[in-house]
Design an enzyme around this catalytic site. Structure first.
Site, PDB file in Angstrom:
ATOM      1  N   THR A 296       1.033  -1.140   0.138  1.00 39.25           N
ATOM      2  CA  THR A 296       0.028   0.204   0.096  1.00 39.25           C
ATOM      3  C   THR A 296       0.816   1.220  -0.064  1.00 39.25           C
ATOM      4  O   THR A 296       2.176   1.297   0.287  1.00 39.25           O
ATOM      5  CB  THR A 296      -0.952   0.057   1.177  1.00 39.25           C
ATOM      6  OG1 THR A 296      -0.175   0.263   2.223  1.00 39.25           O
ATOM      7  CG2 THR A 296      -1.710  -1.397   1.475  1.00 39.25           C
TER       8      THR A 296
ATOM      9  N   ALA B 289       3.165  -1.239   4.853  1.00 39.10           N
ATOM     10  CA  ALA B 289       2.477  -0.001   5.228  1.00 39.10           C
ATOM     11  C   ALA B 289       3.471   1.130   5.476  1.00 39.10           C
ATOM     12  O   ALA B 289       4.556   1.030   6.055  1.00 39.10           O
ATOM     13  CB  ALA B 289       1.850  -0.198   6.723  1.00 39.10           C
TER      14      ALA B 289
ATOM     15  N   VAL C  38       7.286  -2.326   7.085  1.00 40.82           N
ATOM     16  CA  VAL C  38       7.180  -0.971   7.320  1.00 40.82           C
ATOM     17  C   VAL C  38       7.911  -0.196   5.851  1.00 40.82           C
ATOM     18  O   VAL C  38       9.160  -0.625   5.534  1.00 40.82           O
ATOM     19  CB  VAL C  38       8.128  -0.347   8.581  1.00 40.82           C
ATOM     20  CG1 VAL C  38       7.973   1.121   8.441  1.00 40.82           C
ATOM     21  CG2 VAL C  38       7.406  -0.801   9.577  1.00 40.82           C
ATOM     22  N   LYS C  39       7.152   0.686   5.180  1.00 44.23           N
ATOM     23  CA  LYS C  39       7.773   1.368   4.013  1.00 44.23           C
ATOM     24  C   LYS C  39       8.196   2.544   4.343  1.00 44.23           C
ATOM     25  O   LYS C  39       7.422   3.555   4.851  1.00 44.23           O
ATOM     26  CB  LYS C  39       6.568   1.349   2.971  1.00 44.23           C
ATOM     27  CG  LYS C  39       6.833   1.353   1.533  1.00 44.23           C
ATOM     28  CD  LYS C  39       5.865   1.088   0.811  1.00 44.23           C
ATOM     29  CE  LYS C  39       5.708   1.004  -0.720  1.00 44.23           C
ATOM     30  NZ  LYS C  39       4.367   0.949  -1.485  1.00 44.23           N
ATOM     31  N   VAL C  40       9.585   2.917   3.820  1.00 46.58           N
ATOM     32  CA  VAL C  40      10.094   4.402   4.253  1.00 46.58           C
ATOM     33  C   VAL C  40      10.676   4.744   2.678  1.00 46.58           C
ATOM     34  O   VAL C  40      11.120   4.036   1.984  1.00 46.58           O
ATOM     35  CB  VAL C  40      11.373   4.069   5.258  1.00 46.58           C
ATOM     36  CG1 VAL C  40      10.913   3.661   6.567  1.00 46.58           C
ATOM     37  CG2 VAL C  40      12.575   3.329   4.716  1.00 46.58           C
TER      38      VAL C  40
END
Ligand code: G3P
Length: 220
Positions: free
Chosen positions: A27, A56, A82-84
């Site tokens: 996402t 996310a 975790v998307k950074v």
């Protein structure tokens, strides 16, 4: 090659998960906005449907807030990635989360040199956006080939290449030929992967011939 679906639409995810072809979900803030639903609720729900990684994305831009957001997102479920963003603060956050044992997806990668940084920061995934490069007349698939070559040169680079911003079935096939680890694909393009006019034509002919035999497999 693993297939992730690139959407925050829970109904689409449920339907695609039922095919048995889905290995994960990605996402981003734009997709969450499109869903019109509360972010954390959506991620929790997706993580219950899909066992594989569910990306996310943090929305802060400074390291300390990104880290707090990332830790909060990681607590939602064991399969959250975790998307950074690929910025200095994003990569610092990637390293900290990776050291905590959290999967991190480094997103918005547009160059081979950026992909080296993501691997060195301990990312589980790097997301090169091929469609957006093609949109500005650059070679999106060439970037995938470059990253594959670079990562294969170094055993210590364990980062998986997650091809993002996919726009067509050809993108998926070309990325697979290069050996990309994952394709994150919009739902519409996943459906297009099944299509070939000769499959439809061939099936129609088989069924017509079968009908002429008057037989039924289940009644035999
Ligand atoms: O999730 C990131 C990426 O796949 C975005 O795709 O089509 O907005 O460039 P697109």
């Amino acid at each position: 090659m693993k297939f992730f679906v690139d959407t925050a639409d829970v109904d689409e995810i449920r339907e695609l998960a039922a095919t048995g072809l889905l290995d994960g979900v990605t996402t981003n803030p734009s997709l969450v906005a499109k869903s019109g639903r509360p972010f954390l609720e959506v991620i929790r729900e997706i993580c219950e449907i899909v066992d594989g990684p569910v990306s996310a994305e943090v929305t802060a831009t400074d390291h300390s807030t990104m880290l707090s957001e990332g830790r909060k997102l990681a607590q939602l479920a064991g399969n959250v990635a975790v998307k950074v963003p690929l910025t200095p603060d994003g990569l610092k956050t990637c390293r900290a989360l990776a050291d905590d044992g959290v999967m991190v997806n480094v997103t918005l990668c547009f160059s081979p040199s950026q992909s080296i940084l993501a691997a060195k920061a301990g990312a589980a995934f790097v997301s090169p956006f091929i469609g957006r490069l093609d949109d500005i007349s650059r070679d999106g698939m060439g970037l995938i080939a470059d990253i594959r070559m670079i990562y294969d040169n170094y055993e210590e680079f364990a980062t998986e290449i997650l091809v993002a911003s996919i726009r067509s079935p050809n993108h998926v096939a070309e990325a697979a030929k290069i050996g990309a680890d994952v394709a994150t694909i919009p739902p519409g393009v996943i459906r297009q992967l099944f299509n070939h006019p000769l499959t439809d034509k061939g099936l129609d002919a088989f069924l017509a011939d079968w009908a002429r035999t008057g037989q039924s497999i289940l009644d035999a």
